[in-house]
Scaffold this active site. Structure first.
Site, short mmCIF file in Angstrom:
data_model
loop_
_atom_site.label_atom_id
_atom_site.label_comp_id
_atom_site.label_asym_id
_atom_site.label_seq_id
_atom_site.Cartn_x
_atom_site.Cartn_y
_atom_site.Cartn_z
N ARG A 169 66.04 20.15 -21.19
CA ARG A 169 65.69 21.04 -19.96
C ARG A 169 67.09 21.50 -19.31
NH1 ARG A 169 67.24 17.97 -15.73
NH2 ARG A 169 66.74 15.82 -15.68
N GLY A 211 69.19 22.13 -15.68
CA GLY A 211 69.64 21.27 -14.66
C GLY A 211 70.35 20.10 -14.94
N LYS A 212 70.45 19.12 -13.98
CA LYS A 212 71.15 18.16 -14.06
C LYS A 212 70.67 16.75 -14.34
CE LYS A 212 75.57 20.22 -12.73
NZ LYS A 212 76.96 19.62 -12.11
N THR A 215 68.53 13.36 -13.01
CA THR A 215 67.54 13.15 -11.62
C THR A 215 66.91 11.81 -12.37
OG1 THR A 215 65.84 13.99 -10.40
CG2 THR A 215 65.47 14.36 -12.86
N TRP A 216 66.01 11.17 -11.49
CA TRP A 216 65.34 9.99 -11.58
C TRP A 216 63.87 10.33 -11.53
CZ3 TRP A 216 61.75 7.75 -8.09
CH2 TRP A 216 61.41 6.49 -8.62
N ALA A 254 62.17 18.13 -7.21
CA ALA A 254 63.19 18.86 -8.30
C ALA A 254 62.29 19.62 -9.67
CB ALA A 254 63.83 17.71 -8.95
N ILE A 255 62.97 20.50 -9.79
CA ILE A 255 62.40 21.32 -10.83
C ILE A 255 63.77 21.49 -12.07
CG2 ILE A 255 61.45 23.75 -11.60
CD1 ILE A 255 60.35 23.94 -8.85
N CYS A 287 70.60 15.89 -9.28
CA CYS A 287 70.86 17.13 -9.41
C CYS A 287 72.33 17.73 -9.27
CB CYS A 287 69.89 18.07 -8.51
SG CYS A 287 68.23 17.62 -8.66
#
Length: 265
Positions: free
Chosen positions: A73, A75-76, A78-79, A184-185, A215
């Protein structure tokens, strides 16, 4: 847009392992591309897991070597974990796909969901996701006894908030009265069909975010519906509300291909 169906994969004791959900996404994606099924949104909780999008930098990952799943995906890092409602809308969009418009629709559905619980949220320019805005900078408490004009997170390239105590932890952004992300997306589009999606923090242990740079954002933090409302909010309460708003926003959207600027010959 075609009718949007929802598949509740698993919650609580039946939370779905990330790899299992990723495999199911790919299966549903192939079926949607072939027009064998309608647009479909998978909804679930995951056991605790860190995932890293394609733009994740090495210095944003856990310092203690905690495993991270690298995914395809945007983005960066995340959890995901208990107390977080995760949604993977798998939709066929007109080509060339307008990715930004798709992200904005997901944000809108989640903004409406939060509003129904009495929480005002918004977008932040240049940062995807759904946010609770903090106080103006000049009204926030100082960090580490210093004026915010000297916030080391912004002025020192080698400063790492994960090594400098709870006053810099992403989970404490509310106490610092900073902007904090509640949803978050991160998405991917392949063959005109979307994958991945959103994660709405309902009542998770946000300390999980303190091991990473969520992120990739160092000057803001994370929050949840439970944190902001000061009470117990459950996935079971939020799930039908989120479904309703996702259905309203995504089914009623007027889908258009992304406009391409062409240079005159």
């Amino acid at each position: 847009m075609s009718e949007l169906r929802f598949v509740r994969m698993g919650f609580g004791a039946e939370a779905v392992e990330y790899q299992e959900a990723w495999d199911e996404q790919r299966r549903v994606h192939a079926a949607r591309f072939a027009d064998e099924i309608p647009d479909t949104c998978l909804l679930l909780e995951h056991p605790p897991v860190y995932t890293a999008g394609r733009r994740t930098a090495p210095d944003e990952r856990p310092l203690d070597g905690t495993p991270v799943i690298d995914v395809d995906r945007g983005g960066k890092i995340t959890w995901h974990g208990p107390g977080q409602l995760v949604g993977y809308p798998i939709q066929k969009l007109p080509r060339p796909v307008d990715v930004v418009a798709h992200v904005r629709r997901l944000e809108e559905a989640l903004i409406r969901t939060c509003a129904e619980f009495g929480l005002e949220t918004t977008r932040v320019e240049g940062r995807s996701g759904v946010w609770v805005l903090g106080d103006p900078v000049e009204q926030r408490p100082s960090l580490g006894g210093l004026s915010l004009d000297f916030d080391p997170r912004l002025t020192d390239e080698e400063f790492d908030p994960r090594l400098n105590g709870p006053e810099y932890a992403p989970s404490n952004a509310g106490q610092r009265r900073e902007d904090r992300k509640i949803a978050a997306i991160g998405i991917r589009v392949a063959k005109g069909v979307t994958m991945h999606g959103f994660a709405l923090n309902v009542n998770p242990d946000n300390a999980w975010f303190d091991k990473i740079i969520p992120c990739g954002i160092r000057d803001a933090g994370v929050t949840s519906l439970a944190n902001e409302l000061g009470g117990d909010v459950t996935i079971g309460e939020v799930l039908p509300v989120a479904e309703r708003h996702l259905k309203d926003v995504l089914e009623s959207a007027e889908l258009r291909p992304r406009e391409i600027e062409r240079t005159p010959a």
